[in-house]
Scaffold this motif. Structure first.
Motif, mmCIF file in Angstrom:
data_model
loop_
_atom_site.group_PDB
_atom_site.id
_atom_site.type_symbol
_atom_site.label_atom_id
_atom_site.label_comp_id
_atom_site.label_asym_id
_atom_site.label_seq_id
_atom_site.Cartn_x
_atom_site.Cartn_y
_atom_site.Cartn_z
ATOM 1 N N ILE A 1 0.841 -1.202 0.000
ATOM 2 C CA ILE A 1 0.000 0.000 0.000
ATOM 3 C C ILE A 1 0.875 1.250 0.000
ATOM 4 C CG2 ILE A 1 -1.535 1.384 1.478
ATOM 5 C CD1 ILE A 1 -3.045 -1.198 2.126
ATOM 6 N N TRP B 1 -3.497 6.852 1.414
ATOM 7 C CA TRP B 1 -4.020 5.910 0.407
ATOM 8 C C TRP B 1 -5.545 5.961 0.363
ATOM 9 C CZ3 TRP B 1 -6.440 0.893 1.149
ATOM 10 C CH2 TRP B 1 -6.400 0.057 0.022
ATOM 11 N N GLN C 1 2.283 1.713 -3.510
ATOM 12 C CA GLN C 1 1.272 2.211 -4.439
ATOM 13 C C GLN C 1 0.981 3.690 -4.195
ATOM 14 O OE1 GLN C 1 -2.948 0.854 -4.114
ATOM 15 N NE2 GLN C 1 -2.667 0.185 -6.237
ATOM 16 N N THR C 2 0.920 4.082 -2.926
ATOM 17 C CA THR C 2 0.649 5.478 -2.598
ATOM 18 C C THR C 2 1.782 6.384 -3.069
ATOM 19 O OG1 THR C 2 -0.492 4.659 -0.610
ATOM 20 C CG2 THR C 2 -0.099 7.018 -0.751
#
Length: 506
Positions: free
Chosen positions: A131, A366, A134-135
């Motif tokens: 996560i 996120w 991805q952020t």
């Protein structure tokens, strides 16, 4: 307060059954929701001294010897925080570059704490690590930076900038700084005189020393003077010093000025220097369709610091360091002692930054990015910029107010009594004193919260809007308030020598 024996009830003093946790959680969420609803009606802060706050806390109490009822503890903690805090989520908080925090961020913090992943090594935090990665890619995309960059979440702008400086130091020194140190080195860093004080802390912590910093003059828009920068680099090379880093700022703290980033990038390419951008505040304005042209230089940087707890409206703490080449981060931070047994095929953030144990800062960012989407952030950031512009335009409607600057979502101005002509040294000294006291009165009043800036040696009031709760009505209420308080102060504090002379009759 009811004392309980947690060991008898739960087997551990800190254990809590699901039914009790659920009940306490519901009660606390209800209180927080009520607090959020009440923000516009509250004072931004209360005029309390440190002793007042310590008295409310009962700071003199000794260490508890026995446990207490968690329901009562949570209730008291909420009372203390709701009644004795400065509320940066208040629609009239425009003091520092600290945003109103998105409610989903508060829920994210609860969720992150419940799972409690250590986002230092991938096996300790598999989903949390992904996560975060991805952020990082999403933030890079928002500001136009390469999405395959390296990056990680840190506490805030100071730490994000420091991480990037350490990566630059290792990459550009010309020897293995991590092994051989800096003895006898003459590494040089360049930044404008408007650069945030993080640069001094970073030069100190990194071993460069603050004398390694060359403070470059600014132009009439308070941006780094590119000609002066070039001249200083050439002089240092001739003196056998080693230039290695240029710091551009995307949104200075005082005025929101944006350095000429494309021109700085060109100079860095010419002299083979690392180009870093402190974009803690302003980099995220690059997401706007009408973003200032100089922000295009972000894509040319070797590294960028961004603060999601500013214009992504994340709760504190959430800073972000982005480095174009991920390996430069690894080169600056990775060590592998024999007691580490983590694979290299996944992201291990202890290799990319100074921390080993790391909290799950990315979750709140996120979730917020998904809730608002790119379009939502464009709308919110645009509104903040628009409201700062509205504030600046309205200054001209008040003869007692003198406008100074407006850039991004920061407007600066000061109060000048109508019968005083600014410019005289004695008058300027009084105006600085008057506006300083005016700022203190405003802050203590709780009606609105500004901060200050020094503009060409003059003390200015500074409004910085990074607040999704602020509306035009809030902005419209500010200037009459400033004029009223300014007049009240001037009537009692002006030196006799500056008062108008009324000749006697007779």
């Amino acid at each position: 307060m009811t004392e309980i024996n947690n060991i008898e009830n739960h087997g551990s003093p800190l254990a809590m059954g699901s039914q009790e946790f659920r009940a306490l959680g519901y009660q606390l969420i209800d209180r927080i929701a009520g607090f959020m609803d009440s923000l516009p009606k509250r004072q931004v802060t209360r005029d309390e001294s440190p002793s007042d706050v310590r008295q409310a806390l009962r700071a003199e109490l000794p260490l508890p010897q026995k446990g207490a009822d968690p329901a009562l503890l949570l209730d008291r903690a909420a009372d203390l925080l709701f009644e004795h805090s400065l509320f940066n989520g208040h629609p009239r908080f425009w003091g520092y570059i600290t945003s109103s925090a998105a409610p989903i961020g508060a829920l994210a913090e609860l969720l992150a704490a419940a799972v409690n992943p250590n986002v230092g090594a991938w096996p300790l935090s598999p989903m949390a690590s992904e996560i975060e990665a991805q952020t990082i890619r999403w933030i890079a995309e928002m500001i136009g930076f390469p999405q395959d960059c390296g990056g990680l979440f840190v506490s805030g702008g100071n730490m994000a900038n420091l991480v990037c400086l350490l990566a630059a130091r290792q990459a550009k020194a010309g020897w293995n700084v991590r092994v051989e140190g800096l003895a006898g080195a003459h590494l040089r860093v360049y930044c404008s005189k408007e650069t945030h004080t993080w640069i001094q802390k970073a030069a100190d912590i990194s071993g460069l020393g603050t004398e390694a910093i060359h403070w470059i003059p600014t132009d009439d828009r308070m941006r780094m003077d590119v000609s002066a920068l070039r001249q200083q680099i050439v002089l240092d090379i001739q003196a056998a010093d080693k230039p290695f880093l240029v710091v551009g700022t995307a949104g200075t703290v005082s005025t929101g000025a944006i350095d000429p980033l494309p021109e700085l990038a060109s100079i860095c390419r010419e002299f083979s220097l690392w180009f870093h951008v402190d974009g803690a505040y302003g980099a995220l304005a690059a997401v706007l369709p009408d973003a200032p042209a100089d922000l295009r230089g972000l894509r040319e940087a070797d590294s960028v610091a961004v603060d999601p707890h500013k214009w992504l409206y994340a709760p504190l703490e959430a800073g972000c360091a982005l480095v174009r080449n991920r390996e430069e981060l690894r080169n600056a931070f990775a060590y592998h002692p024999p007691y580490y047994h983590f694979g290299a095929e996944a992201i291990n953030y202890f290799d990319l930054g100074p921390q080993n144990s790391r909290g799950f800062r990315a979750l709140k960012v996120w979730l917020a990015i998904q809730q608002a989407g790119r379009e939502g952030y464009v709308r919110m950031i645009s509104e903040n910029v628009r409201l700062a512009g509205q504030l600046y335009e309205r200054i001209s409607q008040f003869p007692e107010l003198e406008p100074f600057s407006r850039s991004l979502s920061i407007a600066t101005f000061r109060f000048v009594p109508r019968d005083l002509n600014a410019g005289d040294e004695d008058i300027e000294g009084y105006l600085d004193q008057l506006n300083c006291e005016l700022l203190t009165r405003l802050q203590n009043s709780g009606e609105a919260y500004l901060s200050n800036a020094m503009i060409q040696g003059r003390f200015a009031l500074r409004a910085c809007i990074v607040n999704f709760r602020t509306e035009l009505a809030d902005v419209e209420a500010l200037l009459p308030l400033v004029v009223r308080v300014g007049k009240e102060l001037d009537s009692v504090s002006r030196p006799e020598a500056l008062r108008p002379h009324i000749p006697t009759v007779g």
